[in-house]
Design a protein around this motif. Structure first.
Motif, mmCIF file in Angstrom:
data_model
loop_
_atom_site.group_PDB
_atom_site.id
_atom_site.type_symbol
_atom_site.label_atom_id
_atom_site.label_comp_id
_atom_site.label_asym_id
_atom_site.label_seq_id
_atom_site.Cartn_x
_atom_site.Cartn_y
_atom_site.Cartn_z
ATOM 1 N N ARG A 256 0.818 -1.215 0.000
ATOM 2 C CA ARG A 256 0.000 0.000 0.000
ATOM 3 C C ARG A 256 0.850 1.263 0.000
ATOM 4 O O ARG A 256 0.430 2.298 -0.519
ATOM 5 C CB ARG A 256 -0.948 -0.001 1.204
ATOM 6 C CG ARG A 256 -1.916 -1.180 1.201
ATOM 7 C CD ARG A 256 -2.938 -1.069 2.318
ATOM 8 N NE ARG A 256 -3.718 -2.291 2.452
ATOM 9 C CZ ARG A 256 -4.729 -2.619 1.666
ATOM 10 N NH1 ARG A 256 -5.080 -1.819 0.684
ATOM 11 N NH2 ARG A 256 -5.395 -3.745 1.856
ATOM 12 N N ARG A 257 2.034 1.183 0.587
ATOM 13 C CA ARG A 257 2.905 2.361 0.663
ATOM 14 C C ARG A 257 3.814 2.487 -0.554
ATOM 15 O O ARG A 257 4.568 3.448 -0.662
ATOM 16 C CB ARG A 257 3.757 2.287 1.934
ATOM 17 C CG ARG A 257 2.959 2.559 3.216
ATOM 18 C CD ARG A 257 3.731 2.149 4.459
ATOM 19 N NE ARG A 257 5.107 2.632 4.439
ATOM 20 C CZ ARG A 257 6.070 2.150 5.207
ATOM 21 N NH1 ARG A 257 5.802 1.156 6.045
ATOM 22 N NH2 ARG A 257 7.291 2.639 5.149
ATOM 23 N N ASP A 258 3.766 1.511 -1.448
ATOM 24 C CA ASP A 258 4.606 1.572 -2.645
ATOM 25 C C ASP A 258 3.961 2.516 -3.656
ATOM 26 O O ASP A 258 2.846 2.278 -4.128
ATOM 27 C CB ASP A 258 4.764 0.172 -3.251
ATOM 28 C CG ASP A 258 5.892 0.111 -4.268
ATOM 29 O OD1 ASP A 258 6.078 1.104 -4.997
ATOM 30 O OD2 ASP A 258 6.581 -0.921 -4.339
ATOM 31 N N GLU A 259 4.664 3.568 -3.998
ATOM 32 C CA GLU A 259 4.118 4.615 -4.862
ATOM 33 C C GLU A 259 3.723 4.103 -6.250
ATOM 34 O O GLU A 259 2.855 4.675 -6.905
ATOM 35 C CB GLU A 259 5.139 5.754 -5.017
ATOM 36 C CG GLU A 259 5.515 6.450 -3.717
ATOM 37 C CD GLU A 259 4.412 7.351 -3.191
ATOM 38 O OE1 GLU A 259 3.426 7.570 -3.920
ATOM 39 O OE2 GLU A 259 4.536 7.829 -2.052
ATOM 40 N N VAL A 260 4.377 3.033 -6.708
ATOM 41 C CA VAL A 260 4.108 2.556 -8.073
ATOM 42 C C VAL A 260 3.172 1.347 -8.095
ATOM 43 O O VAL A 260 2.993 0.719 -9.141
ATOM 44 C CB VAL A 260 5.428 2.200 -8.800
ATOM 45 C CG1 VAL A 260 6.284 3.425 -8.990
ATOM 46 C CG2 VAL A 260 6.186 1.113 -8.059
ATOM 47 N N TYR A 261 2.581 1.034 -6.955
ATOM 48 C CA TYR A 261 1.732 -0.160 -6.862
ATOM 49 C C TYR A 261 0.588 -0.126 -7.879
ATOM 50 O O TYR A 261 0.412 -1.050 -8.683
ATOM 51 C CB TYR A 261 1.195 -0.290 -5.435
ATOM 52 C CG TYR A 261 0.246 -1.449 -5.202
ATOM 53 C CD1 TYR A 261 0.351 -2.629 -5.929
ATOM 54 C CD2 TYR A 261 -0.751 -1.368 -4.230
ATOM 55 C CE1 TYR A 261 -0.509 -3.695 -5.699
ATOM 56 C CE2 TYR A 261 -1.613 -2.429 -3.997
ATOM 57 C CZ TYR A 261 -1.491 -3.583 -4.742
ATOM 58 O OH TYR A 261 -2.341 -4.633 -4.518
ATOM 59 N N ILE A 298 11.944 6.745 -11.260
ATOM 60 C CA ILE A 298 12.843 5.664 -11.650
ATOM 61 C C ILE A 298 12.160 4.311 -11.489
ATOM 62 O O ILE A 298 12.390 3.384 -12.275
ATOM 63 C CB ILE A 298 14.164 5.706 -10.834
ATOM 64 C CG1 ILE A 298 15.110 4.582 -11.268
ATOM 65 C CG2 ILE A 298 13.889 5.626 -9.351
ATOM 66 C CD1 ILE A 298 15.522 4.610 -12.714
ATOM 67 N N ASP A 299 11.290 4.187 -10.491
ATOM 68 C CA ASP A 299 10.565 2.926 -10.295
ATOM 69 C C ASP A 299 9.610 2.674 -11.457
ATOM 70 O O ASP A 299 9.488 1.546 -11.942
ATOM 71 C CB ASP A 299 9.798 2.962 -8.973
ATOM 72 C CG ASP A 299 10.725 3.005 -7.773
ATOM 73 O OD1 ASP A 299 11.047 1.936 -7.241
ATOM 74 O OD2 ASP A 299 11.139 4.107 -7.381
ATOM 75 N N ALA A 300 8.935 3.738 -11.889
ATOM 76 C CA ALA A 300 8.053 3.614 -13.051
ATOM 77 C C ALA A 300 8.861 3.277 -14.300
ATOM 78 O O ALA A 300 8.427 2.488 -15.151
ATOM 79 C CB ALA A 300 7.266 4.904 -13.253
ATOM 80 N N ALA A 301 10.055 3.874 -14.403
ATOM 81 C CA ALA A 301 10.915 3.612 -15.562
ATOM 82 C C ALA A 301 11.327 2.142 -15.616
ATOM 83 O O ALA A 301 11.350 1.527 -16.691
ATOM 84 C CB ALA A 301 12.146 4.510 -15.503
ATOM 85 N N LEU A 302 11.643 1.565 -14.458
ATOM 86 C CA LEU A 302 12.016 0.149 -14.419
ATOM 87 C C LEU A 302 10.844 -0.731 -14.848
ATOM 88 O O LEU A 302 11.025 -1.718 -15.573
ATOM 89 C CB LEU A 302 12.480 -0.234 -13.012
ATOM 90 C CG LEU A 302 13.809 0.359 -12.542
ATOM 91 C CD1 LEU A 302 14.086 -0.034 -11.100
ATOM 92 C CD2 LEU A 302 14.950 -0.095 -13.436
ATOM 93 N N ILE A 303 9.657 -0.375 -14.392
ATOM 94 C CA ILE A 303 8.472 -1.146 -14.773
ATOM 95 C C ILE A 303 8.259 -1.080 -16.281
ATOM 96 O O ILE A 303 7.973 -2.088 -16.936
ATOM 97 C CB ILE A 303 7.233 -0.616 -14.021
ATOM 98 C CG1 ILE A 303 7.353 -0.941 -12.528
ATOM 99 C CG2 ILE A 303 5.942 -1.210 -14.592
ATOM 100 C CD1 ILE A 303 6.343 -0.236 -11.655
#
Length: 376
Positions: A256-261, A298-303
């Motif tokens: 739930r706390r993961d911004e890119v969930y 960067i997390d969205a970029a990895l996804i």
């Protein structure tokens, strides 16, 4: 190096060997050694000659006794689980104070580890001793090592990075031997997760712990920056793979706390459907805008650098361009083209963003849409 038994004052094979080297009468030495170290029960003594008559060796007898004691002890450990948390911990710690010095003994090690895994909190001195012994550390169950990882996050990240290397090697092997119509990288993501042993292991290592999950993500990001460019998309796939594997498991609450969930979840659904409809486009845009504000781009970029994501975006681009050509329109007037090119730009910029530790979304060169795609 002294054995675990010798360290607590119990004679072992090395001690017997030493005695035999010094003695002039080995038969007497063996007899005395056995007399001192056997099971000293008065009621047992008359039975031993009977066992000899039936050709039952002392080794077989003691092994049988050990097996029976093992079953009894395992039941006792299970019985502790039925007690209250405080009573269970107190009882286990009392036994462990005497048993832990024997943890490195191969026969007794499983009992010690099983008791440790039942504790809510393992004393730090015992964790330090496990870490100091590489063999003991490797043999420790994940439940025990998890206590170590929580106090030594660097150790946990190192282990995850080793698993990432194994994952890359496995995927590269699959890709180099794939059949044209069944590329393993582009399989249904849920199927890939279900069949990925490395991903399952990382999920098991985190076991729903938020700190360990965060460290696993950090380890994946670190591994991404040190991996060669041709293999980086495979490492990137672990970012969403881990997140969605936890989503599929009983540990989804920690996400739930993961911004890119939400973004990863929606993208995963699109990949499984092999399409991005209008509703999903709006949801992804909203989620991406939220990620942009939280500086976790960067997390969205990895996804989006995941081969499955890149493949879907390119397929959607092709489909949209064909639709535009049918009506003799222009790409620069299509919101979906803008959206897809934005996602493609973010995804393909992942290597540079990771190196620069960028927190801002890369700009899209509009001439790609107005000039290049116009000629497609």
């Amino acid at each position: 190096m002294a054995s675990a038994l010798a360290e607590v004052g119990i004679s072992d094979a090395a001690h017997l060997k030493s005695l035999l080297k010094e003695t002039k009468n080995p038969v007497v030495t063996i007899y005395d050694f056995e007399k001192q170290n056997r099971i000293n029960l008065v009621s047992l003594n008359p039975a031993l000659p009977l066992l000899d008559l039936h050709n039952v060796t002392r080794n077989e007898f003691y092994q049988s006794v050990f097996d029976q004691m093992k079953l009894v002890f395992e039941r006792r450990i299970d019985d502790f689980s039925k007690k209250s948390k405080e009573d269970r911990n107190d009882a286990l710690l009392k036994i462990l104070d005497k048993a832990f010095p024997l943890a490195s003994d191969p026969l007794l090690q499983p009992f010690v580890m099983r008791m440790l895994s039942k504790l809510e909190s393992i004393p730090q001195d015992k964790l330090e001793k496990i870490m100091a012994d590489p063999v003991l550390y490797q043999n420790a169950p994940i439940d025990v090592r998890r206590h170590i990882w929580l106090s030594k996050p660097d150790l946990f990240r190192d282990e995850v990075q080793e698993l990432v290397k194994q994952f890359v090697d496995d995927v590269e092997h699959q890709v180099s031997n794939f059949v044209v119509d069944s590329c393993p990288v582009l399989k249904n993501p849920r199927e890939k997760r279900a069949n990925c042993k490395i991903l399952k292991k990382i999920v098991g290592m985190t076991s729903g712990n938020k700190d360990l999950y965060d460290n696993a993500v950090l380890a994946i990001k670190t591994a991404f920056t040190t991996t060669q460019l041709h293999a980086q998309p495979f490492v990137a796939s672990l970012r969403s793979g881990l997140l969605m594997a936890l989503h599929d498991s009983e540990f989804k609450d920690i996400l739930r706390r993961d911004e890119v969930y939400k973004f990863a979840w929606c993208m995963d659904a699109c990949i499984r459907a092999n399409a991005i409809d209008e509703k999903q486009r709006r949801e992804l845009t909203t989620a991406l805008n939220g990620i942009k504000k939280s500086e976790t781009i960067i997390d969205a970029a990895l996804i989006l650098f995941d081969p499955s994501c890149v493949n879907l975006i390119l397929l959607e681009l092709e489909t949209e361009l064909r639709q535009i050509l049918k009506v003799q329109g222009f790409p620069k007037g299509s919101e979906k083209i803008d959206f897809l090119m934005r996602m493609l730009r973010i995804g393909t910029s992942a290597p540079e963003m990771a190196v620069e530790n960028s927190t801002s979304e890369p700009n899209l060169d509009r001439s790609i849409i107005s000039r290049l795609l116009k000629r497609v």
